[in-house]
Scaffold this motif. Structure first.
Motif, PDB file in Angstrom:
ATOM      1  N   VAL A 105      13.620  39.112  33.248  1.00 34.11           N
ATOM      2  CA  VAL A 105      13.518  37.838  32.537  1.00 34.11           C
ATOM      3  C   VAL A 105      12.227  37.788  31.717  1.00 34.11           C
ATOM      4  O   VAL A 105      11.148  38.105  32.222  1.00 34.11           O
ATOM      5  CB  VAL A 105      13.551  36.670  33.537  1.00 34.11           C
ATOM      6  CG1 VAL A 105      13.414  35.348  32.805  1.00 34.11           C
ATOM      7  CG2 VAL A 105      14.831  36.716  34.355  1.00 34.11           C
ATOM      8  N   SER A 106      12.348  37.365  30.464  1.00 28.87           N
ATOM      9  CA  SER A 106      11.168  37.212  29.616  1.00 28.87           C
ATOM     10  C   SER A 106      10.975  35.780  29.126  1.00 28.87           C
ATOM     11  O   SER A 106       9.847  35.374  28.851  1.00 28.87           O
ATOM     12  CB  SER A 106      11.259  38.150  28.408  1.00 28.87           C
ATOM     13  OG  SER A 106      12.423  37.869  27.638  1.00 28.87           O
ATOM     14  N   GLN A 107      12.045  35.005  29.021  1.00 30.88           N
ATOM     15  CA  GLN A 107      11.941  33.618  28.566  1.00 30.88           C
ATOM     16  C   GLN A 107      13.025  32.791  29.241  1.00 30.88           C
ATOM     17  O   GLN A 107      14.079  33.323  29.637  1.00 30.88           O
ATOM     18  CB  GLN A 107      12.101  33.521  27.039  1.00 30.88           C
ATOM     19  CG  GLN A 107      10.938  34.115  26.257  1.00 30.88           C
ATOM     20  CD  GLN A 107      11.210  34.098  24.765  1.00 30.88           C
ATOM     21  OE1 GLN A 107      12.269  34.537  24.316  1.00 30.88           O
ATOM     22  NE2 GLN A 107      10.265  33.597  23.988  1.00 30.88           N
ATOM     23  N   ALA A 108      12.779  31.473  29.341  1.00 27.19           N
ATOM     24  CA  ALA A 108      13.755  30.561  29.919  1.00 27.19           C
ATOM     25  C   ALA A 108      13.706  29.230  29.185  1.00 27.19           C
ATOM     26  O   ALA A 108      12.628  28.726  28.841  1.00 27.19           O
ATOM     27  CB  ALA A 108      13.483  30.350  31.408  1.00 27.19           C
ATOM     28  N   LEU A 109      14.900  28.667  28.957  1.00 27.45           N
ATOM     29  CA  LEU A 109      15.044  27.374  28.285  1.00 27.45           C
ATOM     30  C   LEU A 109      16.043  26.531  29.057  1.00 27.45           C
ATOM     31  O   LEU A 109      16.971  27.054  29.672  1.00 27.45           O
ATOM     32  CB  LEU A 109      15.566  27.547  26.856  1.00 27.45           C
ATOM     33  CG  LEU A 109      14.827  28.476  25.895  1.00 27.45           C
ATOM     34  CD1 LEU A 109      15.661  28.664  24.634  1.00 27.45           C
ATOM     35  CD2 LEU A 109      13.465  27.882  25.558  1.00 27.45           C
ATOM     36  N   ALA A 110      15.869  25.224  28.988  1.00 25.97           N
ATOM     37  CA  ALA A 110      16.839  24.298  29.557  1.00 25.97           C
ATOM     38  C   ALA A 110      17.484  23.512  28.432  1.00 25.97           C
ATOM     39  O   ALA A 110      16.816  23.106  27.472  1.00 25.97           O
ATOM     40  CB  ALA A 110      16.170  23.347  30.546  1.00 25.97           C
ATOM     41  N   LEU A 111      18.788  23.309  28.543  1.00 30.04           N
ATOM     42  CA  LEU A 111      19.503  22.421  27.625  1.00 30.04           C
ATOM     43  C   LEU A 111      19.821  21.149  28.392  1.00 30.04           C
ATOM     44  O   LEU A 111      20.560  21.184  29.380  1.00 30.04           O
ATOM     45  CB  LEU A 111      20.790  23.072  27.123  1.00 30.04           C
ATOM     46  CG  LEU A 111      21.604  22.218  26.142  1.00 30.04           C
ATOM     47  CD1 LEU A 111      20.830  22.023  24.837  1.00 30.04           C
ATOM     48  CD2 LEU A 111      22.962  22.848  25.866  1.00 30.04           C
ATOM     49  N   ASN A 112      19.265  20.033  27.944  1.00 34.05           N
ATOM     50  CA  ASN A 112      19.397  18.768  28.641  1.00 34.05           C
ATOM     51  C   ASN A 112      20.252  17.787  27.853  1.00 34.05           C
ATOM     52  O   ASN A 112      20.254  17.791  26.615  1.00 34.05           O
ATOM     53  CB  ASN A 112      18.013  18.132  28.871  1.00 34.05           C
ATOM     54  CG  ASN A 112      17.100  19.015  29.703  1.00 34.05           C
ATOM     55  OD1 ASN A 112      17.577  19.840  30.474  1.00 34.05           O
ATOM     56  ND2 ASN A 112      15.804  18.852  29.530  1.00 34.05           N
ATOM     57  N   GLU A 113      20.955  16.957  28.590  1.00 31.72           N
ATOM     58  CA  GLU A 113      21.696  15.849  27.982  1.00 31.72           C
ATOM     59  C   GLU A 113      20.829  14.601  28.080  1.00 31.72           C
ATOM     60  O   GLU A 113      20.277  14.300  29.154  1.00 31.72           O
ATOM     61  CB  GLU A 113      23.028  15.629  28.689  1.00 31.72           C
ATOM     62  CG  GLU A 113      23.892  14.580  27.995  1.00 31.72           C
ATOM     63  CD  GLU A 113      25.252  14.403  28.659  1.00 31.72           C
ATOM     64  OE1 GLU A 113      26.116  13.716  28.072  1.00 31.72           O
ATOM     65  OE2 GLU A 113      25.441  14.951  29.771  1.00 31.72           O
ATOM     66  N   ILE A 114      20.711  13.873  26.962  1.00 27.62           N
ATOM     67  CA  ILE A 114      19.796  12.730  26.882  1.00 27.62           C
ATOM     68  C   ILE A 114      20.539  11.533  26.310  1.00 27.62           C
ATOM     69  O   ILE A 114      21.426  11.673  25.459  1.00 27.62           O
ATOM     70  CB  ILE A 114      18.578  13.067  25.982  1.00 27.62           C
ATOM     71  CG1 ILE A 114      17.928  14.400  26.415  1.00 27.62           C
ATOM     72  CG2 ILE A 114      17.545  11.957  26.020  1.00 27.62           C
ATOM     73  CD1 ILE A 114      16.880  14.895  25.443  1.00 27.62           C
ATOM     74  N   VAL A 115      20.190  10.355  26.790  1.00 27.21           N
ATOM     75  CA  VAL A 115      20.745   9.125  26.221  1.00 27.21           C
ATOM     76  C   VAL A 115      20.406   9.074  24.727  1.00 27.21           C
ATOM     77  O   VAL A 115      19.250   9.273  24.328  1.00 27.21           O
ATOM     78  CB  VAL A 115      20.186   7.890  26.946  1.00 27.21           C
ATOM     79  CG1 VAL A 115      20.683   6.609  26.274  1.00 27.21           C
ATOM     80  CG2 VAL A 115      20.581   7.918  28.415  1.00 27.21           C
TER      81      VAL A 115
END
Length: 1208
Positions: free
Chosen positions: A817-827
């Protein structure tokens, strides 16, 4: 505590007792044993008493009393007879009991008079009673009802309750209240007759407001039932009765077990098994079996099973519920009562002033549905309370809100801790018990089912430790690791003081000065033969077999070997296992994207090059070793991080661990003793168990399996590994949906939510998945305000995820692993964010819900150019002005990323409300909605059986007519119809069974004489149990009872003949019986002289069944013995009634799982006792069960050995 009470009582007795004829009381050699001198017939005898289960003292423990071999036979018989009477007695009461029964006298000739507990001669039976007990008389009472002490010493609690009309009405009232509160009711046993029984309350999981992500993390399904089984071993007890008892007495008469089931109530056998006490090994074996079943794709485990939290929750109910319930009736709410219990463990509560804080009312969490937050005690403050309902509400409190409490001490966790999985508090003892008791997730199951997730968790932890970000440690496990000097030169100082990985001006942490470091132990090492030799032969061997050491050779000190000591027999030569060579790694500065050069990484000083011997040469080279003898808990935090890095470097690849578990299907990972040190295994278990997020790997493109996994992959992120990702408390999804609804209604939104990226350096993710997203710490400045930063452009977030001096990979990672991202749901309310340009800064944490985790790996980087993405067939319609962009295109999010209730409805659903309930509201799929309004129908509920519905109906009352008239039979007819449901109609014009009792020809059966080893105690108990069965048989209609025992044909109490009949006509067994003209299945029960401490031997005499290998089932072995754990030492309880045994045998024969029972056609129609014995022993060996001591002698009935096909 029970053990403390026993030690205290024994200490008082040792210091001196004033009991006639008793002296010299002293502790024995075994736990729970004590001895004393007692005068009997003028002779002083040595007598021993053994309390077999000190944990139940002084309420329901068993006590064995015996004298030496020189004691008269009469004394031995008396002591054996009073063993049952000593159950639940204190040490002093046991001494009084022995003195009274042996008619001991003191120096003045006075006999002991037992008055402290109201004992009388009637309790144990007079000599005349014992003489009468030699024969069977149905109208005689052989054993009296036991009397137990309650909180008030002046009152007593009867073990069995007389089943009056008022008693039955109270049961109905209690259960109706539970049903009105939204629970389904079930029962087994003699509930309305005041006998031992099981009552179950259940609720479908889909009604509890638990998110889909939490269900996945907890391995439960929305269409399953959460079930609480209440066991009343001596008849139903009301709340008024239980709250008047002390805690030990309450536990003796009432207990609860929790699990999940595919139906609303367990079977009788499942209920009994739920309360069967198993050893740790058996408990682990059962859980491993359940985990194995859960791994089967698209297959739901049928029946009742333990949930992920059943073990700790059952311990909470067993140890604390009755005490906490008492505090509730002192005016405390649940929160205050539990806090008071935790704050005052081991103190005298009665003498302490209670603070007002314990009486502050609970604040109901509106995020949960009413069924979870209801409080029957408060809501019915003036009425009679239903104990089953209160118990179920307590279960819901700790099941649905399990992440709010420590799994060991059950104290309330910090309110700012948002976790989707339960864990323990920060007390080291709790972490130790959590790991040692096996409450955490199975690392074997996680490695087998989700190897990429395990690799990811280890990689996050490794990077966090190497870069100095790791702040929580496995403290309290007393892991033994190598001393710091053994590996510190292998790791440059890469630990930094700042919050982020590295920013301009960050300083490296200064390693703490080590206390006097241990010196390396010199020796010589042969790499080829894996042998160590010590030159000082006169010294004692410093190592033991099983120890782990680190070896460094003088010619190559930079290359450590981790080895397990395999054999020390031939000291000064020691054999070690195959050495483990850690794969060390250094920082990769090429991944640094910060506009400043990274700080210099210190490197260990290099020694002048020396001539090295060939690696394969067979010679002993000078070397030194360091033993794994440093307690991890005593290290400085800096050295703890280094120790974790060193141990993780010595781990094998996750793929290798998975391959090992596949090869060794029945072995835990810890059995790989030559490859994994206990310390490394402990670190791995901690990494997996402490993960409080739900991470589910999504199959890569081209690897997608059919079904849901293939539908979950997001489009637009080629070259990135994808994981479904959920964090926060179980009610977080509910709070998020409430915020979405409120904001949508308020702002009249067309698109209720948007999706955006959040990037963070690799070393932060270990803490993120445990603490959730927050903005307590400042990582990269807050130029646009306080909140969680997001971006619609993935490259912006990638930039933030790359901050730092470089990347340090776990060298054994398959992902790299070299990078990590989160995809979030937002109002979707950007105007109400802290900032909406150039970044989306959201301060309302309830407005954010994580959906995906994207990881850049070495494999994904290589395959980026060759990867071809496909868009999901069903996707979420996004706001065109707020659509995020991925690495290759605008992202397309599959519909399965959100809850089922929010997915686009089909045309069928829109046109029909009833069909909507069938497709969305039934809980029949994994995408069941969370109903924010608390409205839910029971369309998918299992239909309640008549036997459970009828216990809720009132008994009809009819006044007899003074004169018979044509109309006078109307009411009686109705009453007859009702009563026939309860006890059967004796005047039915058509018989409901073709079985006729008393027609069996006993001359064709292997009848035995009474065994010579029969004892008065066992005979007396068997006669009582026989009498109880006959009473039940006389009371119940034959077609409902299903078994028959002829009271006129039993002269030997150690051998019973029982006929099983009237099976469900739809069963294959019943059809075979009808075809072959068998009216019943003839069973034989043989008892030993250890009964009821040992189970009976139950076998079929005739007809013969098909064996399992021939396609048969019904738990009948090839030799005719019943294959049931209940009938072995592992499943048998001395409190088991023979009525329940017969019921469970009948249910086992009727079971269709795994195959239905079938009868053999043609051939000899009877089993021999010899083949039955051998079949029973084979079944025990296969399942790992324990046969009773002296089983063969007992099963042969004292007739000697027989051939495998002997008739007798």
């Amino acid at each position: 505590m029970p053990r403390k009470a026993f030690v205290a009582d024994l200490g008082k007795a040792v210091s001196g007792v004033s009991i006639a004829g008793i002296s010299d009381v002293r502790a024995g050699n075994d736990d729970g044993e004590f001895t004393f001198q007692c005068v009997a017939d003028g002779t002083k005898l040595e007598i021993s008493a053994l309390i077999t289960d000190v944990s139940e003292y002084p309420s329901s423990h068993m006590c064995m009393i015996f004298a030496g071999s020189s004691a008269p036979e009469k004394v031995a018989d008396i002591l054996q007879d009073i063993t049952d009477a000593a159950t639940g007695k204190s040490v002093a009461q046991i001494l009084e009991l022995v003195s009274q029964k042996l008619e001991s006298t003191d120096s003045d000739g006075d006999k002991q008079m037992i008055d402290s507990q109201g004992y009388s001669d009637d309790e144990f039976g007079t000599d005349d009673d014992e003489d009468d007990a030699e024969e069977y008389f149905p109208d005689d009472d052989f054993l009296p009802k036991p009397v137990l002490a309650s909180k008030d010493p002046g009152t007593t609690l009867e073990a069995y309750t007389k089943p009056t009309s008022a008693f039955r009405q109270r049961i109905r009232t209690d259960l109706r209240k539970a049903k009105a509160a939204g629970f389904k009711i079930g029962h087994h046993g003699g509930l309305l007759d005041g006998l031992g029984c099981y009552v179950s309350l259940s609720c479908r999981v889909s009604k509890l407001g638990i998110s889909e992500e939490a269900m996945q993390a907890w391995q439960i399904e929305p269409n399953e039932y959460l079930v609480a089984i209440l066991h009343y071993p001596n008849g139903y007890k009301t709340m008024d009765t239980i709250k008047s008892c002390d805690a030990p007495t309450a536990r003796r008469y009432f207990s609860i077990r929790v699990g999940v089931s595919t139906t609303y109530k367990p079977t009788m056998q499942e209920a009994v098994q739920a309360f069967t006490v198993l050893s740790k090994e058996d408990e682990k074996r059962r859980e491993q079996s359940q985990n194995s079943d859960l791994q089967q794709k698209d297959t739901q485990v049928r029946g009742f099973r333990n949930s992920f939290i059943s073990r700790p929750l059952n311990e909470l109910l067993e140890e604390r519920f009755s005490t906490v319930l008492g505090y509730r009736y002192e005016g405390m709410p649940w929160r205050g009562a539990e806090a008071y219990y935790n704050d005052h463990i081991g103190t005298n509560h009665a003498q302490m002033a209670i603070k007002e804080e314990y009486y502050v009312s609970d604040q109901a969490n509106v995020a949960y549905p009413p069924i979870v937050t209801a409080d029957h005690i408060i809501e019915s403050a003036t009425g009679e309370h239903s104990l089953p309902l209160v118990g179920m509400q307590f279960v819901l409190r700790h099941f649905v809100r399990c992440t709010e409490f420590c799994l060991i001490c059950f104290t309330k966790m910090s309110d700012d801790l948002q976790a989707i999985k339960p864990y323990v508090c920060d007390k080291p003892l709790c972490l130790y018990q959590y790991m040692s008791l096996g409450f955490g997730p199975s690392i074997e199951h996680e490695i087998l089912s989700q190897p990429k997730v395990v690799d990811l968790l280890i990689s996050f932890c490794y990077t966090s430790a190497r870069l100095g970000k790791l702040s929580d440690f496995p403290t309290g496990l007393s892991l033994m690791v190598p001393p710091t000097i053994a590996y510190e030169k292998d790791y440059g100082n890469t630990q930094y003081d700042s919050y982020s990985t590295w920013v301009h001006g960050s300083t490296q942490q200064t390693p703490p000065a080590a206390s006097t470091p241990p010196q390396a132990c010199p020796m010589r090492f042969n790499v080829a033969t894996k042998e160590i030799i010590f030159d000082k032969r006169e010294d004692k061997c410093p190592l033991r077999t099983g120890d782990w050491i680190v070896i460094r050779t003088d010619d190559d000190p930079t290359r450590p070997f981790h080895c397990r000591v395999a054999n020390t027999t031939f000291y000064p030569t020691i054999q070690v296992a195959e050495p483990v060579r850690p794969a060390l790694t250094t920082m990769d500065p090429s991944t640094n994207t910060y506009p400043y050069p990274p700080p210099a990484v210190s490197t260990p000083p290099q020694k002048p090059p020396q001539a090295q011997a060939p690696s394969g040469s067979s010679e002993f080279r000078p070397a030194a070793y360091f033993a794994y003898d440093q307690n991890f808990d005593e290290l400085h935090d800096y050295h703890k991080r280094t120790a974790i890095s060193a141990l993780l470097d010595a781990l094998p690849r996750v793929s290798d661990m998975k391959n090992y578990l596949v090869r060794k299907a029945q072995s835990p990972l810890s059995s790989w003793v030559d490859r994994l040190s206990p310390a490394a295994t402990g670190i791995l278990r901690w990494i997996i168990a402490s993960n409080r997020a739900c991470i589910m790997q999504v199959a890569d493109e081209g690897e997608s399996e059919s079904g849901k996994k293939g539908e979950e992959r997001l489009y637009g992120m080629a070259g990135w590994s994808q994981f479904r990702f959920a964090m926060g408390a179980p009610d977080k999804e509910r709070r998020f949906l409430q915020a979405v609804r409120d904001t949508t209604d308020r702002l009249k939104l067309k698109h209720s939510t948007l999706f955006a990226w959040h990037g963070s350096p690799i070393n932060n993710w270990h803490s993120i998945i445990r603490e959730g997203l927050h903005f307590k710490d400042t990582a990269h400045g807050r130029a646009y305000g306080h909140g969680v930063y997001h971006s619609l452009d993935v490259h912006t977030s990638i930039g933030y995820s790359s901050f730092g001096p470089g990347t340090i990979h776990w060298p054994m990672s398959d992902l790299r692993v070299s990078q990590a991202l989160a995809l979030n749901e937002i109002v979707n309310a950007p105007k109400e964010f802290v900032s909406s340009s150039p970044h989306l800064v959201v301060a309302q944490l309830d407005w954010i819900q994580t959906r995906y985790l994207f990881v850049k790996t070495q494999a994904s980087s290589v395959n980026t150019s060759n990867s071809k993405e496909s868009k999901p067939a069903d996707f979420i319609e996004q706001d065109p002005n707020m659509t995020p962009r991925g690495s290759t295109d605008s992202i397309v999010i599959p519909v399965h990323a959100i809850a089922g209730s929010r997915r686009p409805q089909t045309r069928t659903v829109k046109n029909s409300t009833s069909k909507r309930r069938k497709t969305l509201g039934t809980g029949s799929t994994a995408y069941d909605p969370i109903n924010l309004d608390g409205e839910d129908d029971d369309g998918a509920s299992v239909c309640t059986l008549d036997e459970d519905r009828i216990i809720l109906e009132d008994e009809p009352t009819f006044e007899p007519d003074p004169l018979p008239t044509p109309n006078s039979t109307k009411g009686k007819s109705k009453a007859g119809n009702f009563l026939s449901k309860l006890v059967g109609s004796k005047s039915s014009p058509k018989p409901l069974t073709d079985f006729v009792g008393g027609t069996l020809d006993f001359s064709t059966l292997p009848m035995l004489k009474a065994p010579q080893w029969a004892t008065p105690a066992a005979t007396k108990r068997l006669m009582k149990d026989f009498k109880d069965l006959v009473k039940v048989q006389n009371r119940e209609p034959p077609y409902e009872l299903g078994w028959y025992i002829d009271p006129e044909r039993h002269d030997n109490m150690y051998q019973w003949i029982v006929e099983m009949h009237s099976f469900d006509p739809t069963l294959p067994l019943a059809k075979d019986m009808k075809t072959q003209n068998h009216k019943s299945i003839v069973l034989e029960l043989r008892f030993g002289n250890q009964y009821p401490m040992a189970p009976p031997f139950v076998r079929v005499i005739r007809p013969k069944f098909l064996g399992f290998n021939q396609g048969g089932g019904g738990h009948v072995t090839l030799g005719g013995a019943m294959c049931m754990q209940l009938l072995t030492n592992d499943g048998w309880l001395p409190t088991s009634s023979l009525e329940s045994v017969l019921l469970q045998v009948r249910m086992a024969m009727s079971s269709l799982d795994p195959r239905p029972a079938r009868l053999e056609t043609g051939g000899r129609g009877e089993y021999g006792i010899g083949e039955a014995i051998e079949a029973y022993l084979r079944a025990c060996a296969v399942h790992g069960w324990t046969a009773p001591p002296g089983f063969r002698e007992m099963a042969m009935g004292g007739q000697g050995n027989a051939g495998s096909h002997s008739f007798y």
